[in-house]
Design a protein around this motif. Structure first.
Motif, mmCIF file in Angstrom:
data_model
loop_
_atom_site.group_PDB
_atom_site.id
_atom_site.type_symbol
_atom_site.label_atom_id
_atom_site.label_comp_id
_atom_site.label_asym_id
_atom_site.label_seq_id
_atom_site.Cartn_x
_atom_site.Cartn_y
_atom_site.Cartn_z
ATOM 1 N N LEU A 13 -18.037 3.341 1.863
ATOM 2 C CA LEU A 13 -17.230 2.353 2.749
ATOM 3 C C LEU A 13 -18.031 1.628 3.387
ATOM 4 C CD1 LEU A 13 -14.215 4.068 2.266
ATOM 5 C CD2 LEU A 13 -15.552 2.713 0.352
ATOM 6 N N VAL A 69 -10.500 -1.376 5.047
ATOM 7 C CA VAL A 69 -11.379 0.556 4.360
ATOM 8 C C VAL A 69 -12.204 0.844 4.354
ATOM 9 C CG1 VAL A 69 -12.187 1.260 2.384
ATOM 10 C CG2 VAL A 69 -10.003 -1.015 2.123
ATOM 11 N N THR A 122 -4.640 0.357 -0.550
ATOM 12 C CA THR A 122 -5.875 -0.942 -0.393
ATOM 13 C C THR A 122 -7.480 -0.773 -0.762
ATOM 14 O OG1 THR A 122 -4.635 -1.329 1.719
ATOM 15 C CG2 THR A 122 -6.771 -2.308 1.580
ATOM 16 N N TYR A 123 -7.536 0.273 -0.338
ATOM 17 C CA TYR A 123 -8.634 1.137 -0.716
ATOM 18 C C TYR A 123 -8.750 0.584 -2.537
ATOM 19 C CZ TYR A 123 -12.289 5.477 -0.688
ATOM 20 O OH TYR A 123 -13.653 5.616 -0.850
ATOM 21 N N TYR A 142 -10.100 -6.697 4.370
ATOM 22 C CA TYR A 142 -9.522 -5.622 3.220
ATOM 23 C C TYR A 142 -10.537 -5.350 3.415
ATOM 24 C CZ TYR A 142 -5.389 -8.439 1.379
ATOM 25 O OH TYR A 142 -4.358 -8.632 1.236
ATOM 26 N N HIS A 200 -11.333 4.597 6.483
ATOM 27 C CA HIS A 200 -11.948 5.960 5.777
ATOM 28 C C HIS A 200 -13.213 5.972 5.614
ATOM 29 C CE1 HIS A 200 -7.710 5.489 4.107
ATOM 30 N NE2 HIS A 200 -7.844 4.229 4.013
ATOM 31 N N ALA A 235 -7.657 8.214 -3.044
ATOM 32 C CA ALA A 235 -7.649 7.084 -2.185
ATOM 33 C C ALA A 235 -6.534 5.766 -2.022
ATOM 34 C CB ALA A 235 -8.622 5.891 -2.888
ATOM 35 N N CYS A 278 0.604 -1.049 -0.457
ATOM 36 C CA CYS A 278 -0.014 -0.030 -0.229
ATOM 37 C C CYS A 278 1.188 1.241 0.034
ATOM 38 C CB CYS A 278 -0.924 0.083 1.324
ATOM 39 S SG CYS A 278 -2.616 1.774 1.245
#
Length: 232
Positions: A121, A110, A201-202, A106, A114, A198, A34
Motif C-alpha cells: 500500500l 489507507v 475504505t481499502y 482515501y 494499513h 480489507a 466503512c
C-alpha cells in the motif's frame, strides 16, 4: 433512461460497492460507509439529521453521472477534430481532475492505516501520486498548447509542422508512462483484489483505482488511435 437501483432501504455499504463514487457523497454528510455501512441508508441519514429526499436526489445525480453511455468508437472516428477534442476535455479531462482530487485522501488514509501490515500500500500510494502529478501536467499541456496547435495544423507546414510532430510524439511517450504506472498498480494490488481482511475504505480505493484505469485507457485510445493519427 437509467433508473437508479437504490432505495431508502438499501444498505450503505451495498450502494458504495455498486457505485464507488457515492462514497464522496456519504463522506460529505459524515455518513460512515466503512465500519458503519451495514445498515439502510435511511437509518444512517436519520442519525446525522440528513434530509432523505435531498440525499436520494444527490445519489441519483451521482448514479446518472457514473453510468457510462455505450462508447461507439466509429462515431469518434468519423467526427471532426474540434468535436473530438471537446469530447476528450469534457468527458475525460474534467472528470479525471475531479476523481484524482477526490480519491487522494482515501489513498493516503489507507496507506497510513494499513501500510505497516500491507507494505504494497505504501508503493500504491507513491505510484498513485506519481500518476496524479503526471496526468494533471499532461492534460494541462494538451489544453493550453497541443490541442490548439492541432486545430491549426491543417494549414501548418515546414518547421511548424515538425514542431507539432514532436509534441504529439512526446504526448504518446507520456501516455506510455502513465500506462506503465497503471500496470504496476495492477500488479502490486493483485489485479485490484483486496485481501479478505480489507476494510470498506481499502476496498473502495482498489475499486476506484480500477475504474480510473479503465477511464484512462479509453481516454488514451481516443487520442493515440483516433485523434493523433490524423496529423502524423
Amino acid at each position: 433512461m437509467n433508473t437508479m437501483p437504490f432505495t431508502e432501504t438499501s444498505l450503505v455499504r451495498d450502494i458504495v460497492n455498486e457505485l464507488p463514487k457515492s462514497s464522496d457523497l456519504f463522506k460529505s454528510y459524515r455518513i460512515d460507509f466503512c465500519c458503519g455501512g451495514n445498515r439502510p441508508v435511511a437509518e444512517a441519514a436519520a442519525e446525522r439529521n440528513v434530509n432523505m429526499e435531498t440525499l436520494m436526489a444527490e445519489l441519483a445525480e451521482v448514479y446518472k453521472n457514473s453510468v457510462n453511455e455505450p462508447i461507439d468508437l466509429e462515431v469518434w472516428t468519423n467526427t471532426d477534430s474540434q468535436t473530438l477534442i471537446n469530447h476528450v476535455i469534457d468527458k475525460y479531462h474534467r472528470p479525471l481532475e475531479e476523481e484524482l482530487s477526490m480519491l487522494s485522501p482515501y489513498v493516503t488514509k489507507v496507506a497510513r492505516v494499513h501500510g505497516d501490515s500491507h507494505p504494497e500500500l505504501i508503493r500504491m500510494h507513491d505510484l498513485f501520486y506519481e500518476l496524479k502529478k503526471e496526468l494533471l501536467e499532461h492534460t494541462a499541456k494538451e489544453e493550453a498548447t497541443v490541442f490548439p496547435m492541432l486545430l491549426k495544423l491543417a494549414e501548418a507546414e515546414g518547421a511548424e509542422r515538425e514542431e507539432m510532430m514532436k509534441e504529439i510524439q512526446e504526448l504518446e511517450k507520456e501516455h506510455d508512462h502513465a500506462g506503465a504506472i497503471l500496470k504496476e498498480l495492477r500488479d502490486i494490488t493483485s489485479d485490484f483484489v483486496p485481501p479478505i481482511d480489507a476494510c470498506g475504505t481499502y476496498r473502495l480505493v482498489y475499486k476506484r483505482l480500477e475504474m480510473l484505469e479503465g477511464e484512462t485507457f479509453m481516454h488514451v485510445h481516443l487520442e493515440n488511435n483516433i485523434l493523433f493519427p490524423r496529423y502524423l
